[in-house]
Design a protein around this motif. Sequence first.
Motif, PDB file in Angstrom:
ATOM      1  N   ILE A   1       0.839  -1.198   0.000  1.00 42.91           N
ATOM      2  CA  ILE A   1       0.000   0.000   0.000  1.00 42.91           C
ATOM      3  C   ILE A   1       0.872   1.245   0.000  1.00 42.91           C
ATOM      4  N   VAL A   2       1.925   1.237   0.805  1.00 42.40           N
ATOM      5  CA  VAL A   2       2.858   2.367   0.836  1.00 42.40           C
ATOM      6  C   VAL A   2       3.485   2.558  -0.547  1.00 42.40           C
ATOM      7  N   LYS A   3       3.860   1.469  -1.196  1.00 45.78           N
ATOM      8  CA  LYS A   3       4.461   1.579  -2.527  1.00 45.78           C
ATOM      9  C   LYS A   3       3.474   2.148  -3.540  1.00 45.78           C
ATOM     10  N   ILE A   4       2.211   1.741  -3.458  1.00 44.16           N
ATOM     11  CA  ILE A   4       1.187   2.296  -4.348  1.00 44.16           C
ATOM     12  C   ILE A   4       1.047   3.797  -4.103  1.00 44.16           C
ATOM     13  N   CYS A   5       0.995   4.179  -2.831  1.00 46.40           N
ATOM     14  CA  CYS A   5       0.852   5.597  -2.476  1.00 46.40           C
ATOM     15  C   CYS A   5       2.020   6.420  -3.007  1.00 46.40           C
ATOM     16  N   ARG A   6       3.212   5.936  -2.815  1.00 45.05           N
ATOM     17  CA  ARG A   6       4.398   6.663  -3.293  1.00 45.05           C
ATOM     18  C   ARG A   6       4.451   6.695  -4.815  1.00 45.05           C
ATOM     19  N   HIS A   7       4.110   5.582  -5.441  1.00 43.02           N
ATOM     20  CA  HIS A   7       4.164   5.496  -6.906  1.00 43.02           C
ATOM     21  C   HIS A   7       3.219   6.507  -7.552  1.00 43.02           C
ATOM     22  N   TYR A   8       2.025   6.627  -7.008  1.00 47.16           N
ATOM     23  CA  TYR A   8       1.021   7.522  -7.588  1.00 47.16           C
ATOM     24  C   TYR A   8       0.867   8.840  -6.833  1.00 47.16           C
ATOM     25  N   ARG A   9       1.651   9.008  -5.753  1.00 46.20           N
ATOM     26  CA  ARG A   9       1.579  10.211  -4.929  1.00 46.20           C
ATOM     27  C   ARG A   9       0.129  10.471  -4.477  1.00 46.20           C
ATOM     28  N   VAL A  10      -0.417   9.460  -3.844  1.00 45.63           N
ATOM     29  CA  VAL A  10      -1.779   9.512  -3.326  1.00 45.63           C
ATOM     30  C   VAL A  10      -1.742   9.094  -1.863  1.00 45.63           C
ATOM     31  N   SER A  11      -2.671   9.590  -1.084  1.00 50.91           N
ATOM     32  CA  SER A  11      -2.660   9.274   0.344  1.00 50.91           C
ATOM     33  C   SER A  11      -3.236   7.884   0.628  1.00 50.91           C
ATOM     34  N   ALA A  12      -2.693   7.246   1.637  1.00 53.35           N
ATOM     35  CA  ALA A  12      -3.214   5.951   2.080  1.00 53.35           C
ATOM     36  C   ALA A  12      -4.636   6.114   2.608  1.00 53.35           C
ATOM     37  N   ASP A  13      -4.914   7.232   3.260  1.00 54.72           N
ATOM     38  CA  ASP A  13      -6.270   7.476   3.760  1.00 54.72           C
ATOM     39  C   ASP A  13      -7.282   7.424   2.618  1.00 54.72           C
ATOM     40  N   TYR A  14      -6.898   7.965   1.475  1.00 51.98           N
ATOM     41  CA  TYR A  14      -7.788   7.936   0.314  1.00 51.98           C
ATOM     42  C   TYR A  14      -7.988   6.496  -0.166  1.00 51.98           C
ATOM     43  N   LEU A  34     -10.723   6.284   4.026  1.00 52.51           N
ATOM     44  CA  LEU A  34     -10.842   7.123   5.220  1.00 52.51           C
ATOM     45  C   LEU A  34     -10.962   8.601   4.879  1.00 52.51           C
ATOM     46  N   SER A  35     -10.703   8.936   3.620  1.00 48.94           N
ATOM     47  CA  SER A  35     -10.761  10.310   3.149  1.00 48.94           C
ATOM     48  C   SER A  35     -11.155  10.296   1.680  1.00 48.94           C
ATOM     49  N   ASP A  36     -11.759  11.381   1.236  1.00 45.71           N
ATOM     50  CA  ASP A  36     -12.074  11.519  -0.184  1.00 45.71           C
ATOM     51  C   ASP A  36     -11.075  12.422  -0.889  1.00 45.71           C
ATOM     52  N   ASP A  37     -10.006  12.805  -0.195  1.00 44.27           N
ATOM     53  CA  ASP A  37      -8.965  13.668  -0.752  1.00 44.27           C
ATOM     54  C   ASP A  37      -7.768  12.812  -1.160  1.00 44.27           C
ATOM     55  N   PRO A  38      -7.584  12.571  -2.465  1.00 46.76           N
ATOM     56  CA  PRO A  38      -6.486  11.699  -2.883  1.00 46.76           C
ATOM     57  C   PRO A  38      -5.099  12.229  -2.551  1.00 46.76           C
ATOM     58  N   GLU A  39      -4.957  13.523  -2.392  1.00 44.47           N
ATOM     59  CA  GLU A  39      -3.635  14.100  -2.168  1.00 44.47           C
ATOM     60  C   GLU A  39      -3.400  14.547  -0.733  1.00 44.47           C
ATOM     61  N   GLY A  40      -4.325  14.302   0.144  1.00 41.62           N
ATOM     62  CA  GLY A  40      -4.193  14.752   1.525  1.00 41.62           C
ATOM     63  C   GLY A  40      -2.934  14.261   2.198  1.00 41.62           C
ATOM     64  N   GLY A  41      -2.004  15.172   2.486  1.00 43.74           N
ATOM     65  CA  GLY A  41      -0.801  14.841   3.219  1.00 43.74           C
ATOM     66  C   GLY A  41       0.389  14.414   2.388  1.00 43.74           C
ATOM     67  N   VAL A  42       0.220  14.206   1.085  1.00 51.17           N
ATOM     68  CA  VAL A  42       1.346  13.689   0.302  1.00 51.17           C
ATOM     69  C   VAL A  42       2.461  14.709   0.126  1.00 51.17           C
ATOM     70  N   GLU A  43       2.185  15.983   0.355  1.00 58.09           N
ATOM     71  CA  GLU A  43       3.227  17.005   0.211  1.00 58.09           C
ATOM     72  C   GLU A  43       4.325  16.851   1.258  1.00 58.09           C
ATOM     73  N   ARG A  44       4.072  16.068   2.305  1.00 59.19           N
ATOM     74  CA  ARG A  44       5.073  15.869   3.355  1.00 59.19           C
ATOM     75  C   ARG A  44       6.104  14.828   2.984  1.00 59.19           C
ATOM     76  N   TRP A  45       5.827  14.053   1.966  1.00 58.07           N
ATOM     77  CA  TRP A  45       6.716  12.956   1.614  1.00 58.07           C
ATOM     78  C   TRP A  45       8.035  13.473   1.095  1.00 58.07           C
ATOM     79  N   VAL A  46       9.088  12.762   1.444  1.00 60.71           N
ATOM     80  CA  VAL A  46      10.413  13.018   0.906  1.00 60.71           C
ATOM     81  C   VAL A  46      10.779  11.807   0.065  1.00 60.71           C
ATOM     82  N   GLU A  47      11.156  12.052  -1.156  1.00 54.70           N
ATOM     83  CA  GLU A  47      11.493  10.949  -2.052  1.00 54.70           C
ATOM     84  C   GLU A  47      12.672  10.166  -1.503  1.00 54.70           C
ATOM     85  N   GLU A  48      12.553   8.852  -1.521  1.00 58.14           N
ATOM     86  CA  GLU A  48      13.656   7.987  -1.098  1.00 58.14           C
ATOM     87  C   GLU A  48      14.606   7.797  -2.271  1.00 58.14           C
ATOM     88  N   GLU A  49      15.859   7.785  -1.986  1.00 60.92           N
ATOM     89  CA  GLU A  49      16.837   7.578  -3.058  1.00 60.92           C
ATOM     90  C   GLU A  49      17.506   6.249  -2.909  1.00 60.92           C
TER      91      GLU A  49
END
Length: 83
Positions: A51-64, A68-83
């Motif tokens: 689920i985390v990989k799906i969220c990161r791949h599409y930059r969508v929130s797990a809550d969505y 748990l939420s209808d906001d697909p992008e809620g909170g994704v701006e906090r993510w830091v890309e892993e290298e």
Amino acid sequence: MFSKEQFGQRVQEIRKLNHETQKDLGEAIGMSSNNVSEMENGKKTTVSEKIVKICRHYRVSADYLLGLSDDPEGGVERWVEEE
């Protein structure tokens, strides 16, 4: 309440919006296209790591994805890309 069907529908919707096949998503998260199909059809779910990989791949929130939420992008701006 969590619904496998809603989870699957949301994964499928986001995948299609990104013009990817089930095979593309499966390769991105380490899952077979068969498992992606079963997940999208509400027959199966997946582990939290996927689920985390799906969220990161599409930059969508797990809550969505989890309904748990209808906001697909809620909170994704906090993510830091892993290298």
